[in-house]
Motif scaffolding. Sequence first.
Motif, short mmCIF file in Angstrom:
data_model
loop_
_atom_site.label_atom_id
_atom_site.label_comp_id
_atom_site.label_asym_id
_atom_site.label_seq_id
_atom_site.Cartn_x
_atom_site.Cartn_y
_atom_site.Cartn_z
N ASN A 65 0.80 -1.23 0.00
CA ASN A 65 0.00 0.00 0.00
C ASN A 65 0.83 1.27 0.00
O ASN A 65 0.29 2.37 -0.19
N GLU A 78 -0.42 2.73 -3.48
CA GLU A 78 -0.25 1.30 -3.69
C GLU A 78 0.21 1.00 -5.12
O GLU A 78 -0.03 1.78 -6.04
N PRO A 139 -2.84 4.64 4.13
CA PRO A 139 -3.55 3.36 4.09
C PRO A 139 -4.76 3.36 5.02
O PRO A 139 -4.89 4.21 5.89
#
Length: 427
Positions: A65, A78, A139
Amino acid sequence: MMKRHKRTRASARLLGLSAAVLSAAAAAFTYTDASGAATPNEATGRSTVRSSESSTRTVRYDLGNEAWRLPQTGQPVELTGVVHYPADLGTGRHPLIVMLHGLHDTCADREADAARTAAEHDGDDAAYEAANAKLSAWPCASGTPVMPSERGYDYLGRRLADQGFVVVSVGANGINASSVWGDDNAATRADLINRHLRMWQKLSSKGNGELAGKFADPVTGAARRVGFAHHVDMGNVGIMGHSRAGAGVTWQAADSHRGQWPEGVEVKAVAAVAPAYNVMTEDMSNYTITKTPFATFRGTCDGQVGGEALWFAADAAKGNRSGFYRFAIHGANHNYFNTQWSPQSRQVAASDDATPVEGHPGQCTDREGATPARQLTEPQQRHVAATYLGAFFRRYLLGDTGQDQVLTGVRHPDAAITDVDVTTAAP
């Protein structure tokens, strides 16, 4: 010698075509060639493997990610992709098509989604922003599923793989969660496409690089070995972007940015689906495409992108010497092109963005009050998309001139196609 061009238009009306042409074009609305045979391409002499849908395969790669950092801000993005391909790659090379999604929530947090909906109803701006921050983080918080927007084009990837293409749909949640906007957002999406193309070029040409040994079953996660090396034609690449990624692919394929393509990569066709352009751009040359075939599509019931999607694309294609196609799909909205954004998926934040017409059930329009149309169902809208995108990529990556009868405006069985603006180079 400069090639001559032919131009056809049908603004707000259907093209009048003979019954014979309509009958011939109907074959183009089917998806598969069940024979599985290698079919010679009349224009190039090359053979293209045609497989039935049951003989296509799907794998996924995920390098993390935070595998890439935005050049402008250093924020994490990502490097993931879902790949659809013919099970039998044969002995030749297959054109590669890269697909990219646009702006959407990044984290499938159902509690935050419910809180955001409630806050919007109550007019609680603070609660709305707090919930929205959870849905647009990157993330995502531990235990919160990632929004798999790249899986929203599986229907298209499978159909294209069935016709002999290797298709990769890549994730862009990190970009969606970033602070990069306007032209910089389009440039960043173009950079992400080039990043993936660079990895595929190394895998295809040498069998190594970051993607080597990184493919896995998308359901079980089990490692999968796929012999893509020397079977992907990086000199014959197509790209497709939806929504903000429509602007991104236009930027990536622009004449002024061709020098940024990875060495050994040649983009031969670019398609923008419901593209969200920065119409306030000060430098139109960043979007001008005259050397690459270019197609753009917008639904007449799009609740997120206005009619500027079509006229901006036409401005970008002025002087295009390779082929330009512009289509308005009656009854199509914005989200149904991506299954993850559509209500039938029951995914977080999925919605129907079309504007209903009061007193006329089943009819829709857009935020600009376009002429009402019968709204397409999710399967119908995707059938239209698969038909025209398939025809476009077959025409320019496989040299299949038989697709011209679709691309010049034949009415699709599911929807009227109007505002047709086609410029094609004469043979």
